[in-house]
Design an enzyme around this catalytic site. Structure first.
Site, PDB file in Angstrom:
ATOM      1  N   LYS A 143     106.418 -28.313 -94.311  1.00 27.44           N
ATOM      2  CA  LYS A 143     106.895 -29.041 -92.876  1.00 27.44           C
ATOM      3  C   LYS A 143     108.509 -28.742 -93.103  1.00 27.44           C
ATOM      4  O   LYS A 143     109.058 -29.171 -93.973  1.00 27.44           O
ATOM      5  CB  LYS A 143     106.354 -30.407 -93.213  1.00 27.44           C
ATOM      6  CG  LYS A 143     104.973 -30.799 -93.176  1.00 27.44           C
ATOM      7  CD  LYS A 143     104.647 -30.398 -91.632  1.00 27.44           C
ATOM      8  CE  LYS A 143     103.315 -30.969 -91.533  1.00 27.44           C
ATOM      9  NZ  LYS A 143     102.808 -30.770 -89.895  1.00 27.44           N
ATOM     10  N   LYS A 239      92.731 -28.286 -83.214  1.00 26.84           N
ATOM     11  CA  LYS A 239      92.493 -29.731 -83.994  1.00 26.84           C
ATOM     12  C   LYS A 239      91.398 -30.604 -83.033  1.00 26.84           C
ATOM     13  O   LYS A 239      91.508 -30.584 -81.959  1.00 26.84           O
ATOM     14  CB  LYS A 239      93.761 -30.493 -84.238  1.00 26.84           C
ATOM     15  CG  LYS A 239      94.645 -29.824 -84.993  1.00 26.84           C
ATOM     16  CD  LYS A 239      95.940 -30.859 -85.234  1.00 26.84           C
ATOM     17  CE  LYS A 239      96.778 -30.391 -86.133  1.00 26.84           C
ATOM     18  NZ  LYS A 239      98.358 -30.770 -85.673  1.00 26.84           N
TER      19      LYS A 239
END
Ligand SMILES: CC(C)C[C@H](N)C(=O)N[C@H](CCOc1cc(O)cc2c1C(=O)N[C@@H]2C)C(=O)O
Ligand code: MG
Length: 320
Positions: A143, A239
């Site tokens: 990240k 997703k």
């Protein structure tokens, strides 16, 4: 009867991305009971998409008690509420038919898949230490998404010299920052970059070079997103909380592949119940990012199995 319950699962460690930190997975669990059988589904409402636990629960509670999966696709928009109900209805259909969901969906028998393991955003030193602790993992997703990520990138590569690395900026970079970093992403062997810039600024991606694959996450929700991605993205992150369930996720995978996009299947911070249907969509795709349960201190019973072969398909007792 359809019921929805808010539940919280503790994370093993604080998890940070460019948008903030969290210490627990806050999920909604949907239970659909019909004819003595019960189907289960889970979703993670996301403020980034205008969702809260309360707003999503209200969407679920507003549905007709006997709604079927086909009617559901028009009754709710793509998003977390439709996801949890769609997955619960798939689970119920499988139980009623005495089959597995993959059989009902006409899919091949699923197998284990190597998944990314996500490293939280932190200082270069803390990210290097985390990378070293997880250097045995085949794929690390890191990240990033701040204006000064160069030191973090170098630190993670130094900590995990052999792992495949993918980067998720969660919309945190400007075009200038991304253009400056791109050659270094290549030099350090980064395989792909996810959502470098804000979804509203996608047009910039058509104007700058894409020396490594760029994957749309916040910019790709369902099949309706695809026309706007042309010439800007090379890959899409599917997703179920964005597609609004397994039904649309399978349709999006087929449509995206037909249009030449490479495919990643991802997740939110959720439990094994949320990963189980995503494992079916992930079969055969290029990047699998279904590591939610690996970040949890507590999970569903029975949980999905994770080992050297990756994330395994669900047993029927959990889902599907
Ligand atoms: C367990 C990992 C974080 C899951 C996956 N590997 C991943 O990176 N997913 C992220 C989505 C991050 O999830 C967020 C972000 C956020 O700002 C707030 C939340 C969540 C979440 O899951 N729950 C809360 C609402 C990705 O690909 O971008
Ligand atoms: Mg992402």
């Amino acid at each position: 009867m359809i019921t929805v319950t808010a539940e919280s699962f503790r994370l093993a460690e604080v998890f940070t991305i460019s948008r903030g930190s969290r210490t627990e997975a806050k999920v909604l669990t949907v239970r659909v009971e019909r004819n003595g059988l019960v189907g289960w589904g889970e979703c993670v409402p996301y403020a980034r998409y205008g969702e809260s636990l309360e707003s999503v629960a209200a969407q679920v509670e507003g549905l007709p008690a006997g709604i079927d999966r086909a009617a559901l696709q028009d009754a709710l928009p793509a998003g977390a509420a439709r996801n949890a109900v769609d997955c619960a209805l798939w689970d119920l259909e499988a139980k009623a038919a005495g089959k597995r969901v993959w059989e009902l969906a006409g899919l091949a028998a699923p197998g284990p898949m190597i998944t990314c393991f996500t490293l939280s955003l932190g200082s270069p030193e803390s990210m290097q230490a985390a990378a070293a602790r997880h250097a045995h993992r085949p794929v690390l997703k890191i990240k990033l998404g701040t204006p000064d990520d160069m030191a973090r990138l170098e630190a993670v590569r130094a900590g995990a010299p052999r792992s495949r690395i993918v980067v998720d900026a969660n919309e945190g970079w400007s075009a200038e920052v991304y253009t400056e970093l791109a050659p270094h992403l290549l030099r350090l062997g980064v395989a792909m970059v996810e959502q470098p810039m804000p979804a509203g600024k996608d047009d910039l991606l058509a104007e700058i070079a894409r020396p490594l694959p760029v994957c749309a996450d916040e910019s790709c929700h369902d099949r309706d997103s695809l026309p706007d991605l042309k010439g800007k993205y090379d890959m899409v992150n599917i997703k179920l909380d964005k597609t609004g369930g397994l039904t649309e996720a399978l349709a999006l995978r087929a449509a995206a592949q037909a249009e030449g996009y490479r495919v990643m299947v991802g997740c939110m911070v959720g439990t094994s119940l949320a990963m189980a249907p995503a494992v079916l969509v992930a079969q055969g795709v290029e990047v699998v990012d279904l590591d939610g349960p690996l970040l949890l201190a507590e999970d569903r019973t029975p949980p999905l199995a994770y080992d050297e072969a990756g994330v395994h398909p669900s047993v029927a007792e959990l889902w599907g």
